[in-house]
Design a protein around this motif. Structure first.
Motif, PDB file in Angstrom:
ATOM      1  N   ALA A 131      41.030 111.176-136.297  1.00 23.14           N
ATOM      2  CA  ALA A 131      39.790 110.414-136.492  1.00 23.14           C
ATOM      3  C   ALA A 131      40.075 108.916-136.527  1.00 23.14           C
ATOM      4  CB  ALA A 131      39.092 110.859-137.770  1.00 23.14           C
ATOM      5  N   ARG A 132      41.176 108.542-137.149  1.00 28.91           N
ATOM      6  CA  ARG A 132      41.533 107.123-137.213  1.00 28.91           C
ATOM      7  C   ARG A 132      41.930 106.619-135.825  1.00 28.91           C
ATOM      8  NH1 ARG A 132      40.317 102.551-139.782  1.00 28.91           N
ATOM      9  NH2 ARG A 132      42.049 101.066-139.785  1.00 28.91           N
ATOM     10  N   VAL A 133      42.665 107.418-135.071  1.00 32.62           N
ATOM     11  CA  VAL A 133      43.039 107.039-133.707  1.00 32.62           C
ATOM     12  C   VAL A 133      41.786 106.860-132.856  1.00 32.62           C
ATOM     13  CG1 VAL A 133      44.294 107.734-131.631  1.00 32.62           C
ATOM     14  CG2 VAL A 133      45.267 108.207-133.889  1.00 32.62           C
ATOM     15  N   ALA A 134      40.810 107.750-133.015  1.00 36.30           N
ATOM     16  CA  ALA A 134      39.564 107.635-132.261  1.00 36.30           C
ATOM     17  C   ALA A 134      38.840 106.336-132.592  1.00 36.30           C
ATOM     18  CB  ALA A 134      38.665 108.834-132.546  1.00 36.30           C
ATOM     19  N   ASP A 135      38.862 105.937-133.849  1.00 32.79           N
ATOM     20  CA  ASP A 135      38.237 104.665-134.235  1.00 32.79           C
ATOM     21  C   ASP A 135      38.943 103.482-133.583  1.00 32.79           C
ATOM     22  OD1 ASP A 135      36.287 105.820-135.744  1.00 32.79           O
ATOM     23  OD2 ASP A 135      37.113 105.274-137.701  1.00 32.79           O
ATOM     24  N   LEU A 136      40.272 103.544-133.498  1.00 38.12           N
ATOM     25  CA  LEU A 136      41.023 102.465-132.838  1.00 38.12           C
ATOM     26  C   LEU A 136      40.662 102.401-131.364  1.00 38.12           C
ATOM     27  CD1 LEU A 136      43.257 100.480-134.005  1.00 38.12           C
ATOM     28  CD2 LEU A 136      42.613 102.337-135.521  1.00 38.12           C
ATOM     29  N   HIS A 137      40.522 103.553-130.722  1.00 39.11           N
ATOM     30  CA  HIS A 137      40.105 103.588-129.316  1.00 39.11           C
ATOM     31  C   HIS A 137      38.723 102.968-129.146  1.00 39.11           C
ATOM     32  CE1 HIS A 137      43.056 105.837-126.862  1.00 39.11           C
ATOM     33  NE2 HIS A 137      43.422 106.384-128.005  1.00 39.11           N
ATOM     34  N   ALA A 138      37.800 103.311-130.051  1.00 44.59           N
ATOM     35  CA  ALA A 138      36.446 102.770-129.957  1.00 44.59           C
ATOM     36  C   ALA A 138      36.445 101.259-130.123  1.00 44.59           C
ATOM     37  CB  ALA A 138      35.561 103.423-131.018  1.00 44.59           C
ATOM     38  N   ALA A 139      37.204 100.758-131.094  1.00 42.60           N
ATOM     39  CA  ALA A 139      37.264  99.314-131.312  1.00 42.60           C
ATOM     40  C   ALA A 139      37.914  98.601-130.133  1.00 42.60           C
ATOM     41  CB  ALA A 139      38.027  99.024-132.605  1.00 42.60           C
ATOM     42  N   TYR A 140      38.971  99.206-129.585  1.00 42.89           N
ATOM     43  CA  TYR A 140      39.635  98.615-128.414  1.00 42.89           C
ATOM     44  C   TYR A 140      38.687  98.574-127.219  1.00 42.89           C
ATOM     45  CZ  TYR A 140      43.075  97.977-124.669  1.00 42.89           C
ATOM     46  OH  TYR A 140      43.759  97.507-123.581  1.00 42.89           O
ATOM     47  N   ASP A 141      37.983  99.672-126.978  1.00 45.98           N
ATOM     48  CA  ASP A 141      37.024  99.706-125.875  1.00 45.98           C
ATOM     49  C   ASP A 141      35.938  98.647-126.074  1.00 45.98           C
ATOM     50  OD1 ASP A 141      38.438 101.765-124.760  1.00 45.98           O
ATOM     51  OD2 ASP A 141      37.039 103.343-125.351  1.00 45.98           O
ATOM     52  N   GLY A 142      35.543  98.422-127.323  1.00 52.12           N
ATOM     53  CA  GLY A 142      34.563  97.385-127.601  1.00 52.12           C
ATOM     54  C   GLY A 142      35.078  95.997-127.253  1.00 52.12           C
ATOM     55  N   GLU A 143      36.354  95.750-127.535  1.00 54.19           N
ATOM     56  CA  GLU A 143      36.932  94.451-127.173  1.00 54.19           C
ATOM     57  C   GLU A 143      37.039  94.295-125.663  1.00 54.19           C
ATOM     58  OE1 GLU A 143      39.880  92.418-129.073  1.00 54.19           O
ATOM     59  OE2 GLU A 143      38.834  92.547-130.998  1.00 54.19           O
ATOM     60  N   VAL A 144      37.376  95.374-124.954  1.00 54.60           N
ATOM     61  CA  VAL A 144      37.428  95.318-123.498  1.00 54.60           C
ATOM     62  C   VAL A 144      36.041  95.010-122.930  1.00 54.60           C
ATOM     63  CG1 VAL A 144      37.830  96.673-121.404  1.00 54.60           C
ATOM     64  CG2 VAL A 144      39.435  96.841-123.312  1.00 54.60           C
ATOM     65  N   ALA A 145      35.008  95.651-123.478  1.00 48.32           N
ATOM     66  CA  ALA A 145      33.642  95.401-123.020  1.00 48.32           C
ATOM     67  C   ALA A 145      33.235  93.949-123.301  1.00 48.32           C
ATOM     68  CB  ALA A 145      32.677  96.368-123.705  1.00 48.32           C
ATOM     69  N   PHE A 146      33.646  93.424-124.439  1.00 52.58           N
ATOM     70  CA  PHE A 146      33.361  92.026-124.793  1.00 52.58           C
ATOM     71  C   PHE A 146      34.011  91.072-123.803  1.00 52.58           C
ATOM     72  CE2 PHE A 146      34.659  88.507-127.937  1.00 52.58           C
ATOM     73  CZ  PHE A 146      33.518  87.763-127.682  1.00 52.58           C
ATOM     74  N   VAL A 147      35.278  91.312-123.478  1.00 53.13           N
ATOM     75  CA  VAL A 147      35.980  90.464-122.520  1.00 53.13           C
ATOM     76  C   VAL A 147      35.341  90.565-121.140  1.00 53.13           C
ATOM     77  CG1 VAL A 147      38.154  90.205-121.260  1.00 53.13           C
ATOM     78  CG2 VAL A 147      38.170  90.385-123.746  1.00 53.13           C
ATOM     79  N   ASP A 148      34.970  91.772-120.746  1.00 56.22           N
ATOM     80  CA  ASP A 148      34.317  91.958-119.452  1.00 56.22           C
ATOM     81  C   ASP A 148      33.028  91.130-119.378  1.00 56.22           C
ATOM     82  OD1 ASP A 148      34.077  93.688-116.888  1.00 56.22           O
ATOM     83  OD2 ASP A 148      32.145  93.963-117.884  1.00 56.22           O
ATOM     84  N   HIS A 149      32.264  91.165-120.438  1.00 54.55           N
ATOM     85  CA  HIS A 149      31.023  90.383-120.486  1.00 54.55           C
ATOM     86  C   HIS A 149      31.311  88.892-120.373  1.00 54.55           C
ATOM     87  CE1 HIS A 149      27.839  88.163-122.668  1.00 54.55           C
ATOM     88  NE2 HIS A 149      27.028  89.009-122.063  1.00 54.55           N
ATOM     89  N   GLU A 150      32.312  88.409-121.096  1.00 51.48           N
ATOM     90  CA  GLU A 150      32.614  86.985-121.097  1.00 51.48           C
ATOM     91  C   GLU A 150      33.202  86.514-119.770  1.00 51.48           C
ATOM     92  OE1 GLU A 150      31.690  84.674-123.259  1.00 51.48           O
ATOM     93  OE2 GLU A 150      30.596  86.336-124.176  1.00 51.48           O
ATOM     94  N   LEU A 151      34.004  87.371-119.119  1.00 56.90           N
ATOM     95  CA  LEU A 151      34.480  87.015-117.782  1.00 56.90           C
ATOM     96  C   LEU A 151      33.310  86.921-116.807  1.00 56.90           C
ATOM     97  CD1 LEU A 151      37.783  89.079-117.413  1.00 56.90           C
ATOM     98  CD2 LEU A 151      37.552  86.608-117.679  1.00 56.90           C
ATOM     99  N   GLY A 152      32.351  87.823-116.951  1.00 58.05           N
ATOM    100  CA  GLY A 152      31.156  87.729-116.124  1.00 58.05           C
ATOM    101  C   GLY A 152      30.405  86.434-116.361  1.00 58.05           C
TER     102      GLY A 152
END
Length: 337
Positions: A131-152
């Motif tokens: 469950a903790r690993v899944a939370d880390l994946h979710a947070a990491y994916d959120g940061e990737v989405a944030f960077v993708d938005h900002e690069l756009g």
């Protein structure tokens, strides 16, 4: 080492293992005589404190640990100080995604972590609950989405400044992040693919060559020799990288036959115990952790891209050949991602 290799086209044994080597020539230094003004905006705290990183730049804006939106704002502001016909080289270095992860809430709205933060991948080990690993994946994916938005948003800024069509744009990662794939978390601890296999996307002026894919192992040292011909700059400096545009024009076999060597001193970096070495050759990757009693592991990446099936025992001759390649290299040039 990754940033130094990107800026110099040289392996870290020449460009600098811990900061930029004083005798290294950088991309901004080569572009300056051609009339380019070079700006850098970085969120990396070590680069912000490294005076060597500023070599050749007209200006460097250091925003240590700033989120991606602040870095993009500063980059667009730097761009706005120049007339549209002024050649500009801009290095935009985002710190996200990098632990501890702290994505803006709207970027994890569809997959929110279920447990409390902070979400630091360095706390992961083989015993961390799923469950903790899944939370880390979710947070990491959120940061990737944030960077993708900002690069756009940055690309939109280039369009608004009428600079997009003629721009040469390189998007590259300097490292990945492990999230328990091999029992650890973060980066700087191993040389497995989740850490060293990173994006490298090049958009040539006016979209030339759009959709082409380079087949073979590439590295950040290839960025500089790919950029220079496009902007009409020549150099007599030794360059270790390959012009990737040339690899799509009949040089593909040489690239596929290329060997890449990796070296990580995790103990010296303060990220973990021991040292790691690896070699990638024709789709085979051989990884050795230099700790007492450790033996090399062999992975056939085409069949096992996540390096879960060590075939060194079944492929003893192949493993021995790659071990000899590492031994001949003694201390191989450090290959950035």
């Amino acid at each position: 080492p990754s940033i130094a290799s990107l800026l110099t086209g040289a392996w870290p044994d020449r460009s600098g293992r811990d900061g930029l080597a004083s005798d290294a020539f950088t991309l901004p230094e080569l572009l300056g005589p051609a009339g380019y003004r070079s700006h850098a905006v970085t969120a990396h705290p070590r680069l912000a404190a490294d005076p060597g990183f500023a070599q050749g730049f007209t200006a460097v804006r250091a925003l240590a640990d700033a989120p991606a939106d602040e870095v993009v704002d500063a980059a667009l502001a730097a761009l706005a100080t120049h007339e549209p016909n002024q050649p500009v080289a801009l290095v935009l270095h985002l710190g996200d995604p990098r632990g501890p992860y702290a994505p803006p809430r709207e970027f994890v709205a569809d997959w929110p972590p279920q447990g409390p933060g902070p979400w630091d991948p360095a706390t992961l080990d083989a015993a961390t609950p799923a469950a903790r690993v899944a939370d880390l994946h979710a947070a990491y994916d959120g940061e990737v989405a944030f960077v993708d938005h900002e690069l756009g948003r940055f690309l939109d800024g280039l369009r608004a400044a009428q600079r997009y069509e003629d721009a040469l744009i390189v998007v590259a990662g300097t490292h990945g992040e492990e999230l328990q794939e091999h029992g650890r978390g973060g980066h700087g601890r191993t040389l497995f693919e989740e850490v060293v296999a990173v994006p490298l996307v090049i958009r040539f002026p006016r979209g030339a060559g759009a959709g082409e894919y380079v087949h073979g192992p590439v590295s950040l040292v290839d960025v500089l020799p790919t950029v220079l011909p496009v902007v009409g700059v020549r150099t007599n400096q030794r360059i270790d990288g390959i012009d990737l545009a040339g690899s799509t024009e009949g040089q593909g076999q040489a690239l596929r036959d290329r060997s890449l060597y990796f070296f990580l001193d995790a103990a010296a970096a303060g990220t973990g115990p021991g040292q790691w070495r690896a070699v990638l050759q024709r789709g085979d990757k051989y990884v050795v952790e230099n700790t007492p009693g450790a033996v090399g592991a062999l992975y056939r990446l085409a069949l096992d891209p996540f390096e879960q099936n060590d075939v060194a025992g079944a492929e003893a001759a192949r493993a021995a050949r790659l071990q000899r390649a590492l031994d001949r290299a003694a201390r191989p040039p450090v290959t950035p991602p």
